[in-house]
Design a protein around this motif. Structure first.
Motif, PDB file in Angstrom:
ATOM      1  N   LYS A  22       0.834  -1.209   0.000  1.00 23.98           N
ATOM      2  CA  LYS A  22       0.000   0.000   0.000  1.00 23.98           C
ATOM      3  C   LYS A  22       0.863   1.252   0.000  1.00 23.98           C
ATOM      4  O   LYS A  22       0.552   2.239  -0.669  1.00 23.98           O
ATOM      5  CB  LYS A  22      -0.933  -0.014   1.213  1.00 23.98           C
ATOM      6  N   GLN A  23       1.952   1.215   0.753  1.00 23.64           N
ATOM      7  CA  GLN A  23       2.850   2.367   0.779  1.00 23.64           C
ATOM      8  C   GLN A  23       3.504   2.607  -0.576  1.00 23.64           C
ATOM      9  O   GLN A  23       3.587   3.737  -1.057  1.00 23.64           O
ATOM     10  CB  GLN A  23       3.916   2.181   1.858  1.00 23.64           C
ATOM     11  N   PHE A  24       3.979   1.536  -1.213  1.00 24.01           N
ATOM     12  CA  PHE A  24       4.593   1.674  -2.532  1.00 24.01           C
ATOM     13  C   PHE A  24       3.592   2.183  -3.565  1.00 24.01           C
ATOM     14  O   PHE A  24       3.961   2.893  -4.507  1.00 24.01           O
ATOM     15  CB  PHE A  24       5.187   0.342  -2.990  1.00 24.01           C
ATOM     16  N   LEU A  25       2.320   1.827  -3.413  1.00 19.14           N
ATOM     17  CA  LEU A  25       1.295   2.276  -4.344  1.00 19.14           C
ATOM     18  C   LEU A  25       0.908   3.730  -4.113  1.00 19.14           C
ATOM     19  O   LEU A  25       0.607   4.462  -5.064  1.00 19.14           O
ATOM     20  CB  LEU A  25       0.045   1.386  -4.213  1.00 19.14           C
ATOM     21  N   GLU A  26       0.896   4.154  -2.871  1.00 23.88           N
ATOM     22  CA  GLU A  26       0.407   5.494  -2.529  1.00 23.88           C
ATOM     23  C   GLU A  26       1.485   6.565  -2.539  1.00 23.88           C
ATOM     24  O   GLU A  26       1.216   7.719  -2.857  1.00 23.88           O
ATOM     25  CB  GLU A  26      -0.242   5.473  -1.137  1.00 23.88           C
ATOM     26  N   GLN A  27       2.713   6.212  -2.190  1.00 25.46           N
ATOM     27  CA  GLN A  27       3.736   7.224  -1.979  1.00 25.46           C
ATOM     28  C   GLN A  27       4.431   7.625  -3.275  1.00 25.46           C
ATOM     29  O   GLN A  27       4.395   6.908  -4.274  1.00 25.46           O
ATOM     30  CB  GLN A  27       4.771   6.711  -0.972  1.00 25.46           C
ATOM     31  N   THR A  28       5.070   8.773  -3.220  1.00 24.81           N
ATOM     32  CA  THR A  28       5.906   9.202  -4.340  1.00 24.81           C
ATOM     33  C   THR A  28       7.137   8.294  -4.400  1.00 24.81           C
ATOM     34  O   THR A  28       7.481   7.638  -3.410  1.00 24.81           O
ATOM     35  CB  THR A  28       6.365  10.656  -4.156  1.00 24.81           C
ATOM     36  N   PRO A  29       7.834   8.250  -5.550  1.00 26.39           N
ATOM     37  CA  PRO A  29       9.056   7.444  -5.619  1.00 26.39           C
ATOM     38  C   PRO A  29      10.063   7.807  -4.525  1.00 26.39           C
ATOM     39  O   PRO A  29      10.673   6.917  -3.925  1.00 26.39           O
ATOM     40  CB  PRO A  29       9.598   7.775  -7.011  1.00 26.39           C
ATOM     41  N   ALA A  30      10.231   9.089  -4.247  1.00 26.68           N
ATOM     42  CA  ALA A  30      11.198   9.521  -3.228  1.00 26.68           C
ATOM     43  C   ALA A  30      10.811   8.990  -1.853  1.00 26.68           C
ATOM     44  O   ALA A  30      11.669   8.530  -1.085  1.00 26.68           O
ATOM     45  CB  ALA A  30      11.284  11.045  -3.202  1.00 26.68           C
TER      46      ALA A  30
END
Length: 238
Positions: free
Chosen positions: A187-195
């Motif tokens: 979920k974090q990888f899907l929601e967050q910006t690449p940085a």
């Protein structure tokens, strides 16, 4: 037909004593395989074997017959030349792993402009970034967006992720439904910006567990998918 195109090397195989077979993902035509004759022995030719290391980005002039046979490269220029991927053991290991993943994932020989630009921008960034320990994890999540099985984020708040269907759901409906730390990380990888995703503080055990989950997801979605041979090296380094 003579074609001028951008290309990214995803495999280079020795063929006979002096030749290479090079598989590239091209901007103009998707996957293409080329026979580079006498490249391993000739010192005077325009093409050098060093140009065809995995993930190298090239400007190509090539003759495409489009008959399912090996094509011919007339000219090649490395652009941009990587500064760190070829010499940094950590980045070069990520490069080998991702090249294997691309060979096992990109299955159709057709133009895919969006995928090409994603690869181009991602690998250029990898070469220069300092915080890259999570790069391969972020990359595998984002790659699904371009190859047809990006997780359905409409029900992102649901506790279970169904690896078989690619959905977040409230209840467990099969043995491939997971609700654990890996679900939270996805979920974090899907929601967050690449940085933000690349800055996540993960230990070696967490990275290995999440990577194993993503490889299972790919295996369930892609017929004939094989785990990369470079996986053990990646586990040791990250």
């Amino acid at each position: 037909m003579l074609v001028h195109t951008r290309a990214i090397v995803i495999q280079s195989i020795r063929y006979s004593e002096a030749d290479l077979i090079v598989k590239c993902f091209t901007q103009s035509d998707g996957l293409k395989s080329y026979l580079c004759r006498n490249i391993l022995k000739s010192k005077k030719g325009k093409l050098k074997a060093s140009m065809f290391q995995v993930l190298t980005q090239l400007d190509l002039v090539a003759k495409h017959k489009d008959k399912g046979t090996l094509e011919n490269i007339r000219e090649a220029k490395v652009n941009p030349p990587y500064q760190h991927i070829p010499t940094d053991v950590y980045k070069s290991s990520i490069a080998l792993f991702l090249a294997e993943m691309l060979r096992n994932t990109i299955q159709e020989e057709e133009k895919n402009e969006a995928l090409f630009h994603f690869l181009e921008e991602s690998f250029t960034s990898l070469d220069t970034m300092k915080n890259f320990a999570n790069f391969h994890l972020w990359f595998l999540v984002k790659l699904t967006q371009y190859v047809g099985f990006y997780p359905n984020t409409e029900t992102l708040e649901a506790p279970f992720f169904n690896l078989l269907d690619g959905d977040f759901q409230i209840f467990e409906t099969n043995k491939y439904c997971i609700s654990n730390t890996n679900t939270y990380l996805l979920k974090q990888f899907l929601e967050q910006t690449p940085a933000e995703a690349l800055a996540l503080k993960l230990n070696q055990t967490q990275r290995k567990s999440f990577l194993e989950m993503m490889l299972l997801y790919y295996e369930l979605q892609l017929q004939g998918f094989r785990k990369p041979k470079s996986l053990d090296i990646l586990y040791q380094l990250f």
